[in-house]
Write an enzyme that holds these catalytic residues in place. Structure first.
Site, mmCIF file in Angstrom:
data_model
loop_
_atom_site.group_PDB
_atom_site.id
_atom_site.type_symbol
_atom_site.label_atom_id
_atom_site.label_comp_id
_atom_site.label_asym_id
_atom_site.label_seq_id
_atom_site.Cartn_x
_atom_site.Cartn_y
_atom_site.Cartn_z
ATOM 1 N N GLY A 18 -7.893 -19.138 -0.985
ATOM 2 C CA GLY A 18 -7.707 -17.743 -1.345
ATOM 3 C C GLY A 18 -6.396 -17.537 -2.074
ATOM 4 N N GLU A 118 -2.996 5.437 -1.652
ATOM 5 C CA GLU A 118 -3.838 5.115 -0.511
ATOM 6 C C GLU A 118 -3.198 5.670 0.759
ATOM 7 O OE1 GLU A 118 -4.825 0.961 -0.448
ATOM 8 O OE2 GLU A 118 -5.985 1.079 -2.302
ATOM 9 N N HIS A 233 -11.456 -0.931 9.355
ATOM 10 C CA HIS A 233 -11.449 0.004 8.231
ATOM 11 C C HIS A 233 -12.394 1.142 8.561
ATOM 12 C CE1 HIS A 233 -11.416 1.580 4.183
ATOM 13 N NE2 HIS A 233 -10.511 0.679 3.843
ATOM 14 N N ARG A 278 -4.767 4.058 9.011
ATOM 15 C CA ARG A 278 -6.141 3.617 9.231
ATOM 16 C C ARG A 278 -6.575 3.669 10.690
ATOM 17 N NH1 ARG A 278 -6.753 -1.647 5.217
ATOM 18 N NH2 ARG A 278 -6.940 -0.437 3.303
ATOM 19 N N HIS A 337 -11.808 -5.355 9.554
ATOM 20 C CA HIS A 337 -11.404 -5.542 8.164
ATOM 21 C C HIS A 337 -10.245 -6.518 7.991
ATOM 22 C CE1 HIS A 337 -10.861 -4.599 3.978
ATOM 23 N NE2 HIS A 337 -9.637 -4.136 4.167
ATOM 24 N N ARG A 372 -1.520 -2.339 9.828
ATOM 25 C CA ARG A 372 -1.186 -2.673 8.442
ATOM 26 C C ARG A 372 -1.276 -1.465 7.526
ATOM 27 N NH1 ARG A 372 -4.304 -4.545 3.767
ATOM 28 N NH2 ARG A 372 -6.185 -4.152 4.979
ATOM 29 N N LEU A 378 -2.248 -8.226 0.352
ATOM 30 C CA LEU A 378 -2.231 -9.108 -0.816
ATOM 31 C C LEU A 378 -0.799 -9.287 -1.317
ATOM 32 C CD1 LEU A 378 -5.365 -8.059 -2.918
ATOM 33 C CD2 LEU A 378 -5.150 -9.823 -1.161
#
Length: 513
Positions: A18, A118, A233, A278, A337, A372, A378
């Site tokens: 990844g 977001e 999520h 979240r 998620h 998170r 990422l």
């Protein structure tokens, strides 16, 4: 069965194809490195599936201090502030490096990066590539860069089964390939294996992501941290497909709202409403579903007519499910998620075992705390890959001989999945966790295809039992409040097994609390 022994003469081995693994390999160049991937690069990595982008303070109204403040707030008191500050200050430079590798980020008409919003971010700071296909575009560029780098040897179709440890130090990797078991003798190993979605029934991750990197580290004796924190999520497309289709938080960032079957916006008036952290949104949706309601995402007014253009991947998934987002509400439910916990690492990605590093979702840096912040993952992988590579490059090689079983079975999370889905969901309770721990201990001790997944599940379950409070993504209905003392958790496989054995003979865990 004979084992093919490959003496690498100090060549580092990266396990995982990844973003974390590819970036680590690229940063090691021109030093040679071996990259092991179970599938062809990019074929089944969570990175490829990532719809959200990368968070970095790039706007004129933003700076790393504001990004840090948002991260600490979302992390609910458990972030490692120094680590978070270091990572977030490096984030803008990481975006530049990705662009240098050929990532085509979304830009405005004047050529500046287009920044999205977001949940729990106070500024527009999310950099996307190809709308909701950010992970796919980043992986496209990095795979091409890796394949064109002659010093990176990519070995596809090989699955790491065990890490060899001699005198407390990494000595090699036992893997399984098309022709049988292979032992790669090396004193430098980087875990970049992703998360644990395959351990849950409802997940947005590839089902092959079943915590194998955690199992490798745990079987080798490494310390793991914050395993109880699993992020769900709040907006996965509710249907029969597994894994589930993620509906990116960026959709709510563009104005979409969450409603029930009556059209009521039941989050309205709450802290941040649809753009709250979240864990808050996921629990609200979960409770509304548990109370007999249906829950939907309404994109008809915002983003409205531009939805399909802005989010082509999600629009396509809706179409396949017979949903026209321009006219229909999109049914949603929470799904596993991201795993916030992982192998405990320091600033350079070093684990508690000399010769072993971890990077990306499999690692626990302390950046995310208990919850998170969207699109920080990422960014973390890209930033930390550079520091891991620098540390690996400065370390001696070495290697040993295979001393473990030569034909270990491929992991099968099937027997574990219902146990974790039931006990370690959006909300947990002590009795459910104890029941799961007893069942997982039996599976972990069988030494069959399910034992690695069960060992990982057992460590998560014991960590969740020992955290007798609710914080961030970890919510205990029997301990709904914060504890007075704020602490990160650490655990080893031996400690988890010992606690589970005590639980098997006693109704409580008081002696180990």
């Amino acid at each position: 069965m004979n084992v093919d022994v490959q003496c690498l003469d100090g060549l580092p081995v990266i396990i995982g194809g990844g973003i974390a693994g590819l970036m680590t390999a690229l940063h090691l160049a021109p030093e040679p490195v071996l990259l092991l991937s179970t599938t062809p690069l990019g074929a089944d990595a969570s990175s490829t599936w990532a719809q959200g982008g990368l968070a970095a303070s790039l706007g004129d109204d933003d700076d790393p201090a504001l990004h840090l403040a948002d991260t600490l707030a979302a992390g609910d008191g458990l972030c490692d502030r120094d680590m978070a500050s270091r990572i977030l200050n490096a984030a803008p430079g990481a975006i530049e490096r990705l662009a240098g590798f050929g990532v085509r980020f979304d830009r405005t008409l004047n050529g500046t990066l287009r920044l999205g919003l977001e949940a729990a971010h106070s500024r527009r700071r999310i950099v996307h590539a190809g709308g909701d296909g950010s992970g796919r575009e980043v992986m496209r560029a990095l795979v091409a860069a890796v394949r064109s780098t002659p010093t990176i040897e990519v070995v596809e179709g090989f699955e790491a089964r065990r890490l060899a440890v001699e005198d407390g130090t990494i000595a090699g990797v036992l893997a399984r390939g098309p022709t049988g078991p292979v032992f790669f003798a090396t004193g430098c190993v980087v875990l970049a294996t992703g998360g644990i979605g395959g351990l849950f029934h409802d997940t947005t991750n590839p089902l092959a992501s079943c915590g194998q990197g955690l199992a490798l580290a745990a079987r080798a004796g490494a310390v793991l941290a914050d395993l109880e924190f699993i992020q769900f999520h709040p907006t996965a497309l509710d249907g029969s497909n597994r894994p589930m289709t993620l509906i990116s938080e960026a959709v709510r960032g563009e104005g979409a709202i969450i409603v029930d079957e009556t059209g009521r916006r039941f989050l309205d008036g709450g802290l941040g409403a649809e753009l709250a952290p979240r864990d808050i949104v996921a629990r609200a949706v979960w409770r509304h579903l548990a109370n007999g309601h249906l829950v939907f995402l309404d994109v008809r007014e915002k983003p409205g007519a531009t939805f399909a253009q802005q989010f082509p991947t999600i629009a396509s998934a809706c179409s396949k499910a017979g949903i026209d987002p321009a006219r229909d509400l999109i049914p949603i439910r929470p799904a596993q998620h991201y795993h916030i916990g992982g192998v405990a690492v320091d600033l350079a990605g070093r684990t508690s075992i000399p010769g072993l590093w971890a990077c990306g979702e499999v690692a626990s840096t302390g950046l995310h705390g208990a919850n998170r912040l969207a699109s920080n993952s990422l960014t973390e992988a890209v930033v930390c890959a550079r520091w891991v590579a620098e540390s690996v490059a400065a370390s001696p090689g070495g290697g040993g001989k295979p001393t473990m079983a030569s034909d270990l079975p491929a992991p099968d999370p099937g027997p574990v999945r219902p146990l974790l889905s039931r006990a370690l969901g959006v909300t947990r309770d002590g009795e459910g966790l104890k029941e799961a721990a007893r069942a997982l201990l039996r599976l972990a001790q069988r030494h069959d295809a399910a034992s690695d997944s069960a060992a990982v599940g057992l460590m998560i379950t014991i960590a969740a039992l020992l955290r007798r409070e609710s914080r961030g993504a970890h919510f205990r209905t029997d301990f709904p409040n914060h504890a007075t003392v704020v602490r990160r958790s650490q655990i080893t496989l031996d400690a988890a097994i010992a606690a589970a054995r005590e639980l098997a003979s006693s109704p409580t865990l008081e002696s180990v609390l």
